[in-house]
Design a protein around this motif. Structure first.
Motif, mmCIF file in Angstrom:
data_model
loop_
_atom_site.group_PDB
_atom_site.id
_atom_site.type_symbol
_atom_site.label_atom_id
_atom_site.label_comp_id
_atom_site.label_asym_id
_atom_site.label_seq_id
_atom_site.Cartn_x
_atom_site.Cartn_y
_atom_site.Cartn_z
ATOM 1 N N PRO A 94 75.808 31.828 58.072
ATOM 2 C CA PRO A 94 77.221 31.763 58.479
ATOM 3 C C PRO A 94 77.544 30.439 59.175
ATOM 4 O O PRO A 94 76.766 29.941 59.976
ATOM 5 C CB PRO A 94 77.360 32.944 59.437
ATOM 6 C CG PRO A 94 76.279 33.891 59.029
ATOM 7 C CD PRO A 94 75.136 33.028 58.581
ATOM 8 N N ASN A 95 78.701 29.895 58.821
ATOM 9 C CA ASN A 95 79.216 28.656 59.428
ATOM 10 C C ASN A 95 78.353 27.431 59.145
ATOM 11 O O ASN A 95 78.451 26.417 59.847
ATOM 12 C CB ASN A 95 79.369 28.834 60.943
ATOM 13 C CG ASN A 95 80.280 29.986 61.311
ATOM 14 O OD1 ASN A 95 81.343 30.147 60.712
ATOM 15 N ND2 ASN A 95 79.865 30.796 62.277
ATOM 16 N N ASP A 96 77.519 27.537 58.126
ATOM 17 C CA ASP A 96 76.723 26.381 57.701
ATOM 18 C C ASP A 96 77.221 25.941 56.336
ATOM 19 O O ASP A 96 76.884 26.557 55.325
ATOM 20 C CB ASP A 96 75.243 26.744 57.647
ATOM 21 C CG ASP A 96 74.360 25.553 57.257
ATOM 22 O OD1 ASP A 96 74.912 24.481 56.922
ATOM 23 O OD2 ASP A 96 73.121 25.700 57.276
ATOM 24 N N PRO A 97 78.015 24.892 56.262
ATOM 25 C CA PRO A 97 78.594 24.458 54.980
ATOM 26 C C PRO A 97 77.539 24.158 53.918
ATOM 27 O O PRO A 97 77.790 24.314 52.728
ATOM 28 C CB PRO A 97 79.374 23.189 55.358
ATOM 29 C CG PRO A 97 79.646 23.328 56.819
ATOM 30 C CD PRO A 97 78.462 24.041 57.383
ATOM 31 N N ALA A 98 76.353 23.729 54.359
ATOM 32 C CA ALA A 98 75.308 23.367 53.404
ATOM 33 C C ALA A 98 74.817 24.574 52.616
ATOM 34 O O ALA A 98 74.280 24.427 51.511
ATOM 35 C CB ALA A 98 74.141 22.701 54.126
#
Length: 469
Positions: A94-98
């Motif tokens: 979650p909340n990790d664009p990668a």
């Protein structure tokens, strides 16, 4: 789309949550004589947690490999053990664009690339432009033509490569084109930057044709609260005494089953809280569960079932517009309305997501695994036990909206799919003009779809955390 835990009853949800919590705590506190005690945060530690979770909940849990390579990076490990029949499960932080599922939504548009049967030309056609988005602020609109991406001319060979550039970028350029006198010319170039985009409003209207009042409703997602937000539209349909309804789901990649059930409850006749609506069939641990339309509709707590019944139209049939981007909760609408009323599907075959998943996360404190997995856990069926549409639901009336260009705005009665629905309702064929907006329909004849960003998005993001895509 995602069919999530939200689509199960609350008792089942609580049981699943407790079991997941128990398993994760147990795995962190109890050493197994058969398993090494891997260092927290190592690939082996994370992948063991992933594998243990899938062994219990994954629909294909009996086909997991016996000795997978635990040393792989978590995303690679997950993909290495995922069943070959599984198109929709995914893993993310979650909340990790990668680790996020890429898509065009953050730029505010979707498009398709088609080749011309009269030449070697390939062209992008914008299908959807979201309100208050980078695309809308740049002046893009449905029906615009794209000739270049990042300064590179779109061809038959590079269409997918250029779409990948969009998916992996925070900003890019689009070169727009115009077709005048059968000649493509460059129009302008726009720059788009990634942005956060809010939920989109529905489009609803009442169409009068041949003495009939026809309701038209278009929306892009079955996000939480949708059914409640649509009560005003249905109240208007009811006050206008519409006789028929066109539900435009051609680009709807899904969302929450609860919202699909709530919408069905405002459409079909003879609806009551306890009428069976959906059947979930899982592995030997998950078993089979039947849920009523009232239980399904009220699961997420966003609506009052009696309140939405007050807007019920009592229809005996509905006309639904579809394309290959129509997926998940949209397909639940199509398949699960059939035991209630007649469903006439117009357009193209749907995506074929007859599956549901839910989010599995590490509930320990402190958390040891940041990854969340969204595995397929159920196959979906309607109240009559009919499902099995993994190859898509075929239309009753075939229509390709690309046959008439340029594309028109949603709800336009000249749109070929809307026109086909009106013709089916009135029993009268509607003549089409050979010229639309001064563009000859035979000057560019799409041959085949090379790439469709909405379809790619529907295929990749159809999972079940809080939605059923």
């Amino acid at each position: 789309m995602t069919t999530s835990i939200t689509n199960l009853n609350k008792t089942t949800y609580q049981f699943i949550y407790i079991v997941i919590l128990f398993l994760t705590v147990l795995s962190g506190c109890k050493k197994s004589s058969q398993k090494p005690d891997y260092p927290i945060g190592s690939n082996e530690h994370i992948n063991t947690w992933i594998l243990d979770s899938l062994k219990r909940y994954y629909y294909w849990n009996d086909q997991l490999p016996a000795n997978p390579n635990l040393s792989l990076a978590p995303k690679d490990f997950f993909n290495s053990i995922r069943n070959s029949s599984d198109r929709f499960s995914y893993i993310t932080i979650p909340n990790d664009p990668a680790t996020a599922i890429p898509g065009n939504r953050n730029f505010g548009f979707d498009y398709t690339v088609v080749s011309d049967q009269n030449s070697s030309k390939a062209i992008g056609i914008i299908k959807v432009v979201l309100n208050d988005s980078p695309a809308s602020r740049a002046g893009l609109k449905r029906g615009d033509y794209i000739s270049k991406i990042n300064g590179k001319t779109i061809t038959v060979d590079n269409a997918q490569v250029l779409q990948t550039e969009i998916l992996t970028s925070d900003h890019f350029s689009l070169g727009l084109a115009e077709l005048k006198n059968n000649i493509w010319t460059d129009a302008r170039t726009v720059q788009l930057n990634k942005s956060i985009i809010l939920d989109q409003r529905e489009i609803s209207k009442v169409i009068e044709s041949d003495g009939k009042k026809i309701g038209y409703l278009y929306f892009l997602d079955f996000n939480g609260g949708l059914a409640s937000s649509l009560t005003a539209a249905f109240s208007n349909f009811k006050s206008e005494s519409i006789a028929e309804l066109i539900l435009d789901l051609r680009y709807n990649a899904g969302g929450q089953v609860a919202e699909a059930a709530g919408l069905c409850a405002m459409i079909a006749k003879n609806v009551s809280f306890n009428k069976p609506f959906i059947i979930y069939k899982g592995n030997k641990n998950g078993g089979t569960k039947t849920e009523s339309i009232g239980t399904a509709a009220t699961f997420d707590g966003t609506l009052n079932f009696n309140a939405i019944l007050q807007q019920n139209l009592g229809l005996s049939r509905v006309y639904i517009l579809s394309t290959a981007a129509t997926a998940s909760a949209s397909e639940v609408m199509i398949n699960n309305l059939k035991p209630f009323i007649q469903v006439i599907l117009i357009g193209e075959k749907t995506r074929g997501k007859d599956e549901a998943s839910f989010r599995i996360f590490d509930a320990r404190s402190p958390k040891q695994v940041n990854w969340e997995i969204h595995p397929i856990v159920y196959k979906l069926f309607n109240a009559q036990g009919i499902g099995g549409y993994s190859t898509g639901i075929a239309p009753d009336i075939k229509v390709n909206e690309m046959d008439n260009l340029p594309l028109l705005q949603p709800g336009d009665t000249a749109d070929p799919m809307v026109r086909a629905a009106i013709a089916a309702i009135t029993g009268k064929a509607i003549k089409t003009s050979t010229v639309i907006n001064n563009v000859l329909t035979n000057s560019f004849q799409p041959d085949r779809v090379l790439m469709d960003s909405r379809t790619v998005s529907a295929q990749q993001s159809i999972v079940i955390t809080h939605q059923l895509r």
